[in-house]
Write an enzyme that holds these catalytic residues in place. Structure first.
Site, PDB file in Angstrom:
ATOM      1  N   GLU A  10       0.805  -1.228   0.000  1.00  0.00           N
ATOM      2  CA  GLU A  10       0.000   0.000   0.000  1.00  0.00           C
ATOM      3  C   GLU A  10       0.837   1.277   0.000  1.00  0.00           C
ATOM      4  O   GLU A  10       0.312   2.366  -0.235  1.00  0.00           O
ATOM      5  CB  GLU A  10      -0.897   0.004   1.258  1.00  0.00           C
ATOM      6  CG  GLU A  10      -1.902  -1.123   1.302  1.00  0.00           C
ATOM      7  CD  GLU A  10      -2.607  -1.162   2.648  1.00  0.00           C
ATOM      8  OE1 GLU A  10      -3.568  -1.933   2.781  1.00  0.00           O
ATOM      9  OE2 GLU A  10      -2.185  -0.414   3.567  1.00  0.00           O
ATOM     10  N   THR A  11       2.119   1.154   0.340  1.00  0.00           N
ATOM     11  CA  THR A  11       2.892   2.381   0.578  1.00  0.00           C
ATOM     12  C   THR A  11       4.101   2.501  -0.360  1.00  0.00           C
ATOM     13  O   THR A  11       4.384   1.603  -1.143  1.00  0.00           O
ATOM     14  CB  THR A  11       3.424   2.390   2.037  1.00  0.00           C
ATOM     15  OG1 THR A  11       4.454   1.395   2.150  1.00  0.00           O
ATOM     16  CG2 THR A  11       2.303   2.129   3.029  1.00  0.00           C
ATOM     17  N   HIS A  50       6.961   2.060   0.344  1.00  0.00           N
ATOM     18  CA  HIS A  50       8.046   1.150   0.738  1.00  0.00           C
ATOM     19  C   HIS A  50       8.478   0.232  -0.406  1.00  0.00           C
ATOM     20  O   HIS A  50       9.648  -0.155  -0.495  1.00  0.00           O
ATOM     21  CB  HIS A  50       7.610   0.318   1.953  1.00  0.00           C
ATOM     22  CG  HIS A  50       8.763  -0.278   2.672  1.00  0.00           C
ATOM     23  ND1 HIS A  50       8.751  -1.557   3.148  1.00  0.00           N
ATOM     24  CD2 HIS A  50       9.976   0.222   3.000  1.00  0.00           C
ATOM     25  CE1 HIS A  50       9.905  -1.829   3.735  1.00  0.00           C
ATOM     26  NE2 HIS A  50      10.670  -0.755   3.669  1.00  0.00           N
ATOM     27  N   ASN A  66      21.195 -10.681 -10.447  1.00  0.00           N
ATOM     28  CA  ASN A  66      20.115 -10.197  -9.602  1.00  0.00           C
ATOM     29  C   ASN A  66      18.800 -10.908  -9.906  1.00  0.00           C
ATOM     30  O   ASN A  66      18.163 -10.634 -10.920  1.00  0.00           O
ATOM     31  CB  ASN A  66      19.935  -8.675  -9.775  1.00  0.00           C
ATOM     32  CG  ASN A  66      18.982  -8.108  -8.741  1.00  0.00           C
ATOM     33  OD1 ASN A  66      18.311  -8.858  -8.023  1.00  0.00           O
ATOM     34  ND2 ASN A  66      18.912  -6.797  -8.646  1.00  0.00           N
TER      35      ASN A  66
HETATM   36  N1  LIG Z   1       8.259  -5.746   1.716  1.00  0.00           N
HETATM   37  C1  LIG Z   1       9.307  -6.569   1.368  1.00  0.00           C
HETATM   38  C2  LIG Z   1      10.505  -6.549   2.079  1.00  0.00           C
HETATM   39  N2  LIG Z   1      10.655  -5.716   3.156  1.00  0.00           N
HETATM   40  C3  LIG Z   1      11.670  -5.917   4.168  1.00  0.00           C
HETATM   41  C4  LIG Z   1      12.994  -5.232   3.819  1.00  0.00           C
HETATM   42  O1  LIG Z   1      13.633  -5.891   2.735  1.00  0.00           O
HETATM   43  C5  LIG Z   1      13.936  -5.285   5.017  1.00  0.00           C
HETATM   44  O2  LIG Z   1      14.154  -6.648   5.370  1.00  0.00           O
HETATM   45  C6  LIG Z   1      13.377  -4.548   6.206  1.00  0.00           C
HETATM   46  O3  LIG Z   1      13.052  -3.217   5.828  1.00  0.00           O
HETATM   47  C7  LIG Z   1      14.361  -4.527   7.387  1.00  0.00           C
HETATM   48  O4  LIG Z   1      15.551  -3.906   7.002  1.00  0.00           O
HETATM   49  N3  LIG Z   1      11.527  -7.353   1.708  1.00  0.00           N
HETATM   50  C8  LIG Z   1      11.413  -8.218   0.639  1.00  0.00           C
HETATM   51  O5  LIG Z   1      12.350  -8.951   0.317  1.00  0.00           O
HETATM   52  N4  LIG Z   1      10.233  -8.250  -0.063  1.00  0.00           N
HETATM   53  C9  LIG Z   1       9.172  -7.453   0.269  1.00  0.00           C
HETATM   54  O6  LIG Z   1       8.107  -7.522  -0.409  1.00  0.00           O
HETATM   55  C1  LIG Z   2       7.263  -4.071  -0.830  1.00  0.00           C
HETATM   56  C2  LIG Z   2       6.795  -3.803   0.522  1.00  0.00           C
HETATM   57  O1  LIG Z   2       7.413  -3.128   1.297  1.00  0.00           O
HETATM   58  C3  LIG Z   2       5.449  -4.285   0.868  1.00  0.00           C
HETATM   59  O2  LIG Z   2       5.453  -5.687   1.022  1.00  0.00           O
HETATM   60  C4  LIG Z   2       5.022  -3.661   2.162  1.00  0.00           C
HETATM   61  O3  LIG Z   2       3.669  -3.425   2.064  1.00  0.00           O
HETATM   62  P1  LIG Z   2       3.050  -2.012   2.509  1.00  0.00           P
HETATM   63  O4  LIG Z   2       3.572  -0.984   1.524  1.00  0.00           O
HETATM   64  O5  LIG Z   2       1.549  -2.225   2.379  1.00  0.00           O
HETATM   65  O6  LIG Z   2       3.504  -1.761   3.921  1.00  0.00           O
END
Ligand SMILES: Nc1c(NC[C@H](O)[C@H](O)[C@H](O)CO)[nH]c(=O)[nH]c1=O
Ligand SMILES: CC(=O)[C@@H](O)COP(=O)(O)O
Length: 139
Positions: A71-72, A74, A98
């Site tokens: 949703e964000t 991130h 990669n």
């Molecule tokens: N949202 C996803 C993440 N998020 C976690 C970050 O990669 C990281 O581990 C955290 O922010 C702590 O430093 N990671 C993924 O591999 N895939 C995702 O969808």
């Molecule tokens: C890619 C991400 O960080 C995702 O999985 C996290 O979801 P959200 O953006 O809804 O917190």
């Protein structure tokens, strides 16, 4: 024979299993040794590769993971920054493929993780093998 380390961000286990299957098959078909280590998420993959490369124990690396949009904002950070940091390590001469797939939804991720479909894990392994070949050619 070279020694490759697969560094996997185990965020979606079932998808990682497929990506690793494809990567491992490609590396072993080329006669290389394979090890796997796990980190929590894609943002930790570049750091783990940097640490492992510094150890001098491995010839090449395959980054494996799945980032699916939520949703964000991130998603942009996780997807973009992990790719940027991996590219920076590659530009330092570390042979990295990669295989961190970044998708809008799980269906897209499954299609790309499945070794019988888009096989992005195998593709990343082939890229790492090629970069190692070129590093040795240009040494
Ligand atoms: N949202 C996803 C993440 N998020 C976690 C970050 O990669 C990281 O581990 C955290 O922010 C702590 O430093 N990671 C993924 O591999 N895939 C995702 O969808
Ligand atoms: C890619 C991400 O960080 C995702 O999985 C996290 O979801 P959200 O953006 O809804 O917190």
């Amino acid at each position: 024979m070279a020694k490759f380390l697969i560094v996997e961000a185990r965020f979606y286990s079932h998808l990682n299993d497929m990506l690793i299957e494809g990567a491992r098959a490609a590396l072993q078909a080329a006669g290389h040794e394979v090890e796997v280590v796990t980190v929590p998420g894609a943002l930790e993959v570049p750091g783990a590769i940097a640490l492992a490369a510094e150890s001098g124990q491995y010839d090449g690396f395959v980054a494996i993971g799945v980032v699916i949009r939520g949703e964000t904002y991130h998603f942009e950070i996780v997807a973009g920054e992990s790719a940027r940091a991996i590219m920076a390590l590659t530009m330092d001469g570390i042979a990295i493929g990669n295989g961190i797939i970044t998708t809008e939804n799980e269906d897209q991720a499954i299609a790309r993780a499945d070794p019988k479909r888009k096989n992005k894990g195998g593709e990343a392994a082939q890229a790492a093998i090629r970069l190692l070949e070129l590093r040795e050619k240009f040494a």
